[in-house]
Design a protein around this motif. Structure first.
Motif, PDB file in Angstrom:
ATOM      1  N   LYS A 162      24.189 -27.539 -12.286  1.00  0.00           N
ATOM      2  CA  LYS A 162      22.672 -28.173 -12.606  1.00  0.00           C
ATOM      3  C   LYS A 162      21.961 -27.222 -11.558  1.00  0.00           C
ATOM      4  CE  LYS A 162      24.020 -32.877 -13.571  1.00  0.00           C
ATOM      5  NZ  LYS A 162      24.063 -34.249 -12.981  1.00  0.00           N
ATOM      6  N   ASP A 163      22.556 -27.155 -10.451  1.00  0.00           N
ATOM      7  CA  ASP A 163      21.555 -26.130  -9.522  1.00  0.00           C
ATOM      8  C   ASP A 163      21.346 -24.814 -10.073  1.00  0.00           C
ATOM      9  OD1 ASP A 163      21.282 -28.168  -8.019  1.00  0.00           O
ATOM     10  OD2 ASP A 163      22.888 -27.389  -6.465  1.00  0.00           O
ATOM     11  N   ARG A 164      22.120 -24.306 -10.722  1.00  0.00           N
ATOM     12  CA  ARG A 164      22.072 -22.887 -11.338  1.00  0.00           C
ATOM     13  C   ARG A 164      21.054 -23.087 -12.570  1.00  0.00           C
ATOM     14  NH1 ARG A 164      20.722 -19.056 -12.964  1.00  0.00           N
ATOM     15  NH2 ARG A 164      21.794 -16.935 -13.498  1.00  0.00           N
ATOM     16  N   ILE A 165      20.944 -24.039 -13.261  1.00  0.00           N
ATOM     17  CA  ILE A 165      20.159 -24.215 -14.512  1.00  0.00           C
ATOM     18  C   ILE A 165      18.699 -24.183 -13.791  1.00  0.00           C
ATOM     19  CG2 ILE A 165      19.459 -25.597 -16.551  1.00  0.00           C
ATOM     20  CD1 ILE A 165      22.149 -23.782 -16.839  1.00  0.00           C
ATOM     21  N   LEU A 166      18.581 -25.152 -13.032  1.00  0.00           N
ATOM     22  CA  LEU A 166      17.125 -25.208 -12.322  1.00  0.00           C
ATOM     23  C   LEU A 166      16.676 -23.910 -11.628  1.00  0.00           C
ATOM     24  CD1 LEU A 166      17.740 -28.789 -10.701  1.00  0.00           C
ATOM     25  CD2 LEU A 166      16.451 -28.247 -12.596  1.00  0.00           C
ATOM     26  N   GLU A 167      17.819 -23.178 -10.999  1.00  0.00           N
ATOM     27  CA  GLU A 167      17.238 -21.749 -10.517  1.00  0.00           C
ATOM     28  C   GLU A 167      16.700 -20.880 -11.809  1.00  0.00           C
ATOM     29  OE1 GLU A 167      20.666 -20.305  -8.840  1.00  0.00           O
ATOM     30  OE2 GLU A 167      20.684 -21.917  -7.220  1.00  0.00           O
ATOM     31  N   TYR A 168      17.258 -21.003 -12.656  1.00  0.00           N
ATOM     32  CA  TYR A 168      16.807 -20.191 -13.918  1.00  0.00           C
ATOM     33  C   TYR A 168      15.643 -20.497 -14.380  1.00  0.00           C
ATOM     34  CZ  TYR A 168      16.497 -18.044 -18.673  1.00  0.00           C
ATOM     35  OH  TYR A 168      16.246 -17.695 -19.790  1.00  0.00           O
ATOM     36  N   LEU A 169      15.192 -21.804 -14.505  1.00  0.00           N
ATOM     37  CA  LEU A 169      14.117 -22.316 -14.985  1.00  0.00           C
ATOM     38  C   LEU A 169      13.183 -22.030 -14.061  1.00  0.00           C
ATOM     39  CD1 LEU A 169      14.991 -25.867 -16.732  1.00  0.00           C
ATOM     40  CD2 LEU A 169      14.449 -23.745 -17.736  1.00  0.00           C
ATOM     41  N   ALA A 170      13.014 -22.182 -12.715  1.00  0.00           N
ATOM     42  CA  ALA A 170      12.249 -21.732 -11.910  1.00  0.00           C
ATOM     43  C   ALA A 170      11.764 -20.359 -11.687  1.00  0.00           C
ATOM     44  CB  ALA A 170      12.728 -22.100 -10.491  1.00  0.00           C
ATOM     45  N   ILE A 171      12.798 -19.308 -12.248  1.00  0.00           N
ATOM     46  CA  ILE A 171      12.556 -17.881 -12.149  1.00  0.00           C
ATOM     47  C   ILE A 171      11.874 -17.551 -13.574  1.00  0.00           C
ATOM     48  CG2 ILE A 171      13.464 -15.731 -12.406  1.00  0.00           C
ATOM     49  CD1 ILE A 171      13.752 -16.667  -9.548  1.00  0.00           C
ATOM     50  N   LYS A 172      12.180 -18.489 -14.561  1.00  0.00           N
ATOM     51  CA  LYS A 172      11.498 -18.254 -15.786  1.00  0.00           C
ATOM     52  C   LYS A 172      10.093 -18.562 -15.737  1.00  0.00           C
ATOM     53  CE  LYS A 172      12.163 -17.566 -20.361  1.00  0.00           C
ATOM     54  NZ  LYS A 172      12.387 -16.474 -20.923  1.00  0.00           N
ATOM     55  N   HIS A 173       9.710 -19.702 -14.894  1.00  0.00           N
ATOM     56  CA  HIS A 173       8.596 -20.150 -14.679  1.00  0.00           C
ATOM     57  C   HIS A 173       7.636 -18.901 -13.983  1.00  0.00           C
ATOM     58  CE1 HIS A 173       5.026 -22.667 -14.127  1.00  0.00           C
ATOM     59  NE2 HIS A 173       5.062 -22.363 -12.956  1.00  0.00           N
ATOM     60  N   ILE A 174       8.092 -18.250 -13.247  1.00  0.00           N
ATOM     61  CA  ILE A 174       7.430 -17.006 -12.705  1.00  0.00           C
ATOM     62  C   ILE A 174       7.457 -15.944 -13.316  1.00  0.00           C
ATOM     63  CG2 ILE A 174       7.630 -15.800 -10.248  1.00  0.00           C
ATOM     64  CD1 ILE A 174       9.121 -17.891  -9.225  1.00  0.00           C
ATOM     65  N   ASN A 175       8.725 -15.499 -13.807  1.00  0.00           N
ATOM     66  CA  ASN A 175       8.773 -14.281 -14.712  1.00  0.00           C
ATOM     67  C   ASN A 175       9.296 -14.766 -16.229  1.00  0.00           C
ATOM     68  OD1 ASN A 175       9.111 -11.721 -15.729  1.00  0.00           O
ATOM     69  ND2 ASN A 175      11.125 -11.266 -14.747  1.00  0.00           N
ATOM     70  N   LYS A 176       8.096 -14.604 -17.243  1.00  0.00           N
ATOM     71  CA  LYS A 176       8.333 -15.113 -18.234  1.00  0.00           C
ATOM     72  C   LYS A 176       9.334 -14.271 -19.389  1.00  0.00           C
ATOM     73  CE  LYS A 176       4.942 -18.212 -18.047  1.00  0.00           C
ATOM     74  NZ  LYS A 176       5.365 -19.615 -18.105  1.00  0.00           N
ATOM     75  N   ASN A 177       9.558 -13.051 -18.714  1.00  0.00           N
ATOM     76  CA  ASN A 177      10.298 -11.970 -19.455  1.00  0.00           C
ATOM     77  C   ASN A 177      11.826 -11.909 -18.846  1.00  0.00           C
ATOM     78  OD1 ASN A 177       8.284 -11.275 -21.163  1.00  0.00           O
ATOM     79  ND2 ASN A 177       7.436  -9.798 -19.258  1.00  0.00           N
ATOM     80  N   MET A 178      12.024 -12.753 -18.039  1.00  0.00           N
ATOM     81  CA  MET A 178      13.432 -13.193 -17.574  1.00  0.00           C
ATOM     82  C   MET A 178      14.527 -13.094 -18.756  1.00  0.00           C
ATOM     83  SD  MET A 178      15.533 -13.666 -14.798  1.00  0.00           S
ATOM     84  CE  MET A 178      17.058 -14.236 -14.175  1.00  0.00           C
ATOM     85  N   LYS A 179      15.480 -12.355 -18.544  1.00  0.00           N
ATOM     86  CA  LYS A 179      16.622 -12.338 -19.528  1.00  0.00           C
ATOM     87  C   LYS A 179      17.451 -13.365 -19.379  1.00  0.00           C
ATOM     88  CE  LYS A 179      16.891  -7.066 -20.026  1.00  0.00           C
ATOM     89  NZ  LYS A 179      17.691  -6.007 -19.552  1.00  0.00           N
ATOM     90  N   GLY A 180      18.231 -13.982 -20.611  1.00  0.00           N
ATOM     91  CA  GLY A 180      18.833 -15.126 -20.389  1.00  0.00           C
ATOM     92  C   GLY A 180      20.230 -14.902 -19.596  1.00  0.00           C
TER      93      GLY A 180
END
Length: 775
Positions: free
Chosen positions: A334-352
Motif C-alpha cells: 500500500k505504501d508503494r502505491i501511495l508513493e507512486y500516486l504522490a510522485i504522479k501528482h508532482i510529475n505527470k510524465n512519471m513512467k509506470g
C-alpha cells in the motif's frame, strides 16, 4: 577555298514571309493575304514568274518596312497559285538562287528591290576538306533521320546522289528542325564548306534533343501503359463488382474506414499504413481472403487506444481508504502505491513502475492488483502466464500466418480501450520455453522502461507506447524467474499471514463476501470468532487465506441446508458445533513435547504453504560408526548432517564426547513423516544439536526451537523465510527460538505481535546453540 559562283543584277518584286524559311533547290508553299504581297505576286506572274522571298524579322508586324526583313533571301519560281477562302492565296514556289538586296526601288503598291543573284555552278570541284565535310554531313544527317520518324527512308539515298555540296547543304537544311534565325544564318553563309560546318553543329544538337525526347517519351509511354493497365483492370473489376452489386458497398466501406482512421488519433506513420492497407480493398474482390485479412488488421489498428487514457486519482486519502477497504495488512504494498500516486501528482510524465509481488499462494497477490486499479481509478487487465511457452503469445503472430492475431499484451490493451491500465501478469515464475521461442525474453521489451515506449507487436507492426501502463507481476518464488527479467522488476515480498491477521481478514472480508455470493441474508448465519480460530488452526494449513475462504463457503452452504430443511430462521456456528459442519479436523499443529527429550530437537522449516515445526530425532546403537539418514531427505539436508557429524567428531573432547564412541556406535538421524520430501539449508544446527544430545545423553529443552545452517568449523549461517518460521514456532507453543546473529536485522522488521511472546537468541557458533538448548 575557291568559290564557284557568279553574281547577276536583277530587279524583282518582293514578298516578306512570316514564320517559315526557304532555301534554294527546295519547294515550299505558303499563304499570303496582305495587299502588298498580292500585288507583288500579280506583278511577278505578268513577267517571268520570278519573285524574291525574304523572311520578316518580327512575324507580328503587319505592315513591314525595309528594316523589318532580312536583306538576304531566295529568288523563287512561282509554280502554282490557289485562291483560298477569305481572300487568301496559297502559293507553291521553288527556290532557285540566293539573292541579296542592294536597294529598294519601290515600296507601293508592292515592294520592288534591286538585288544581286548568286548563281552557283552545277558542279563544284570537291577538295579533300570539302569532301570530308560532305561525308560527315551525310553521316550526321543519317543519324538524325534514324531518330526523326517523319523523314522518309529513301531520303538518305536521294541525298547521296547530290554531287553539288552547295545544293546538298540547302536540301539538308530544309529537312532539319531549326529556328528561323538559325535558318537565316545558314542562308546568309555563301561558302558551302562553312555552311555545312554550321549545319553539322545544328544537326548534332538536334540529334541529342531528339534522343532525350525519345527517352522521356519512352518513360511517359511506360507510365501511361501501366496507368492504362491499372485503369483497365480497375474498370473491369468495377464492372464485375457492379454486376454483383458490390461496387457501391465497397466504396462506402472504404470511406467509412477512412473516417474511422482519421478520428483514431494514430501516429502519422501508423495512419499512413492503415490508409494504404484499406485502399487495397478497392483493388481486390470483397470475397477474396485478403479482403478479410485487411479488414481485421485495420480494425485492430483502429481499436488500439493510441491516445486514450483514464485520469489518475491523485487523492491519497481516497486511495488509502480504498486499499484498506479491500485488504487487511499488506502495508509495504500500500505504501508503494501511495508513493507512486504522490510522485504522479508532482510529475505527470512519471513512467509506470513494474512491481513483482512474491509470496505463497493465497496471500492476495492477484486481488491486491485489482484493488490498486480501483484506488488509482484505472482500468484493470489480467493475463495468466502459467505454462505459456510460445513467444507469439506475448508478441503476436506475423500477418502472413493464417488466423494471425496480436499478442496478449496488445490485444488486452485494445480490449480495455485505454493505454494506461493496471496490467497484471500473473504467475510469471511459471513461464516455460521450447522450440517456439522464449516468452520470458519477449517480455523484456514490454517490462523494460527504456524500451517499452516503442513496444512492437509482430501483428500490428507498429510501435506502441507502454510507458503509461502500470505492470504488476506475481510469483510464488523468484528462483525460476530469469535473471534479466527479474532485474527489470521491483520485488515486494508478501509473506504469510499471522493467525491474528487471518482472523481479521475472515471477519472483515471473507465471511461477508461468501454470504453475499451465496445470496444469504446477514442475519441468517453467524460465525463466532472461536469458530474462525478453530477453522484456521485445525482445518487449514496455509500461508494465505484461500482454503480459509473455501471452508467459510462450505460452512455457509451447510448452514443453508439446515435453514431450508429444518425451517430455521438463523444458524450460529461456534467452536463446539463446527465439527458437525466440517467433520473431523484435518490438521493438528505439532505441539512441543510435554517433557524434555534426549536426541529430539524442534527445528523450523519453510514450505510453500508457510512455516512448520520439524522434529529431528537421533538414536544411537552399537555398530561400526555408520551414519544413517531417513525421512526423504534432500541432498542439502544430507550434506548438513555430514557437516554436523564432521564438526562433532573434530570437537568431541570439547563437547564431552569419548571419541571411541564413533567407532563402536551407529548414528541414525530421522525426520518424521518420511513420505514427505524435505530439503533446504536451515536444518544444520538442529541436526548437530540432536546428534550431540544423543551422544552425550543430555536432554534438549522442550520449549526451544532453532533454525540455521552449520559449517564444518561450527559457524552458524543465516536462513530465509523467517516470519513464517516464527509463526510456526508460536503456533507450536515454543518459548525460545535460536537464530543466526545475521538474521537480527530481518527479525527486527517482523511485526511485534509475532515476536513479543518469543525469546529470540542470536548465536554465531554451535557451542552457543548447545549452551542455550541442552540441559
Amino acid at each position: 577555298m575557291i568559290l564557284n559562283y557568279s553574281i547577276e543584277n536583277r530587279i524583282l518584286p518582293l514578298i516578306p514571309i512570316r514564320g517559315i524559311g526557304i532555301f534554294p533547290n527546295t519547294v515550299i508553299h505558303f499563304d499570303i493575304g496582305r495587299e502588298k504581297s498580292i500585288n507583288a505576286l500579280e506583278e511577278a506572274m505578268l513577267e517571268d514568274s520570278d519573285i524574291f522571298l525574304t523572311v520578316q524579322k518580327e512575324p507580328e508586324v503587319d505592315k513591314p518596312k525595309d528594316e523589318d526583313f532580312y536583306e538576304v533571301g531566295v529568288i523563287c519560281k512561282i509554280k502554282q497559285m490557289i485562291k483560298m477562302p477569305g481572300d487568301n492565296i496559297r502559293v507553291l514556289v521553288e527556290g532557285i538562287n540566293r539573292g541579296k538586296i542592294k536597294s529598294i526601288s519601290q515600296e507601293d503598291p508592292f515592294f520592288e528591290v534591286v538585288l544581286d543573284e548568286y548563281i552557283y555552278s552545277s558542279v563544284l570541284p570537291l577538295e579533300e576538306k570539302l569532301e570530308a565535310m560532305v561525308r560527315l554531313s551525310l553521316e550526321k544527317f543519317e543519324e538524325y533521320a534514324s531518330i526523326h520518324t517523319k523523314i522518309a527512308t529513301d531520303t538518305i539515298t536521294s541525298l547521296k546522289e547530290i554531287k553539288n555540296p552547295d545544293k546538298l547543304a540547302d536540301v539538308i537544311a530544309s529537312y532539319i528542325y531549326i529556328k528561323p534565325e538559325q535558318k537565316q544564318e545558314i542562308l546568309e553563309t555563301f561558302d558551302p564548306y562553312k555552311r555545312l560546318e554550321i549545319l553539322n553543329t545544328f544537326i548534332v544538337k538536334e540529334t541529342k534533343i531528339l534522343q532525350i525526347e525519345d527517352e522521356i517519351s519512352e518513360i511517359v509511354r511506360k507510365q501511361i501503359n501501366e496507368f492504362q493497365k491499372d485503369y483497365y483492370l480497375k474498370e473491369q473489376l468495377r464492372a464485375i463488382q457492379k454486376e454483383l452489386g458490390e461496387e457501391e458497398s465497397i466504396e462506402l466501406e472504404v470511406d467509412e474506414y477512412l473516417k474511422k482512421i482519421s478520428t483514431a488519433k494514430m501516429p502519422k506513420e501508423v495512419r499512413e499504413k492503415a490508409e494504404k492497407e484499406i485502399n487495397r480493398l478497392l483493388k481486390i474482390s470483397s470475397s477474396s481472403p485478403d479482403a478479410g485479412v485487411i479488414r481485421t488488421y485495420v480494425d485492430w489498428l483502429i481499436d488500439m487506444p493510441w491516445d486514450k487514457k483514464t485520469k489518475d486519482n491523485t487523492n491519497l486519502k481516497k486511495a488509502r481508504t480504498i486499499l484498506d477497504e479491500d485488504h487487511f495488512g499488506l502495508k509495504e504494498v500500500k505504501d508503494r502505491i501511495l508513493e507512486y500516486l504522490a510522485i504522479k501528482h508532482i510529475n505527470k510524465n512519471m513512467k509506470g513502475p513494474i512491481l513483482c509481488f512474491v509470496g505463497p499462494p493465497g496471500v492476495g497477490k492477484t486481488s491486491i492488483a485489482k484493488s490498486i486499479a480501483r484506488a488509482m481509478n484505472r482500468k484493470y487487465v489480467r493475463i495468466s502466464l502459467g505454462g505459456v511457452r510460445d513467444e507469439a503469445e506475448i508478441r503476436g503472430h506475423r500477418r502472413t500466418y493464417i488466423g494471425a492475431i496480436p499478442g496478449r499484451i496488445i490485444s488486452s490493451i485494445a480490449k480495455v480501450k485505454v493505454n494506461n491500465p493496471v496490467f497484471l501478469l500473473d504467475e510469471i515464475d511459471k513461464l516455460a520455453n521450447d522450440f517456439r521461442g522464449d516468452p520470458a525474453s519477449a517480455l523484456l521489451e514490454a517490462l523494460d522502461p527504456e524500451q517499452n515506449s516503442t513496444f512492437t507487436d509482430h501483428y500490428i507492426e507498429a510501435p506502441f507506447n507502454l510507458e503509461n501502463v502500470m505492470f504488476i507481476t506475481t510469483a510464488n518464488s523468484t528462483s525460476t524467474i530469469p535473471g534479466p527479467l527479474l532485474d527489470r522488476m521491483e520485488i515486494i515480498e508478501l509473506s504469510g499471514y499471522t493467525e491474528n491477521e487471518k482472523i481479521n481478514i475472515a471477519e472483515k472480508y471473507l465471511i461477508e463476501k461468501q454470504i453475499k455470493e451465496h445470496g444469504i441474508k446477514d442475519n441468517q448465519i453467524q460465525i463466532s470468532k472461536n469458530a474462525i480460530i478453530q477453522l484456521i488452526q485445525r482445518y487449514t494449513r496455509e500461508s494465505g487465506v484461500r482454503n480459509l475462504e473455501r471452508n467459510i463457503g462450505k460452512l455457509i452452504r451447510k448452514a443453508a441446508v439446515q435453514i431450508v430443511e429444518n425451517n430455521k430462521s438463523s444458524v450460529v456456528i461456534n467452536s463446539q458445533n463446527i465439527k458437525n459442519y466440517l467433520g473431523v479436523p484435518k490438521y493438528d499443529y505439532d505441539l512441543v513435547y510435554e517433557e524434555d527429550q534426549i536426541g529430539v530437537v524442534t527445528g523450523l522449516a519453510w514450505t510453500t504453504v508457510g512455516g512448520e515445526t520439524l522434529f529431528i530425532e537421533v538414536n544411537t546403537m552399537k555398530g561400526e560408526g555408520k551414519l544413517q539418514l531417513t525421512g526423504q531427505l534432500g541432498d542439502v539436508m544430507k550434506e548438513s548432517a555430514m557437516a554436523a557429524l564432521s564438526y562433532i567428531k573434530s570437537n568431541a573432547e570439547n563437547l564431552g564426547i569419548d571419541y571411541k564412541i564413533f567407532k563402536e556406535t551407529d548414528i541414525h538421524v530421522h525426520v518424521p513423516e518420511g513420505a514427505i520430501p524435505k530439503d533446504g539449508p536451515s536444518a544444520g544446527i538442529t541436526i548437530a544439536t540432536a546428534i550431540i544430545s544423543a551422544l552425550t545423553k543430555k536432554y534438549v529443552r522442550k520449549d526451544v526451537a532453532m533454525t540455521g545452517e552449520i559449517t564444518i568449523t561450527g559457524r552458524v549461517l543465516p536462513i530465509g523465510g523467517l516470519k513464517e518460521k516464527l509463526l510456526a514456532a508460536k503456533r507450536a507453543g515454543i518459548k525460545k527460538v535460536i537464530l543466526c546473529s545475521k538474521n537480527k536485522l530481518e527479525a527486527s522488521k517482523i511485526d511485534t505481535k509475532i515476536t513479543r511472546s518469543l525469546e529470540i537468541v542470536y548465536v554465531d557458533k554451535i557451542e552457543d546453540v548447545v549452551k542455550e538448548s541442552l540441559i
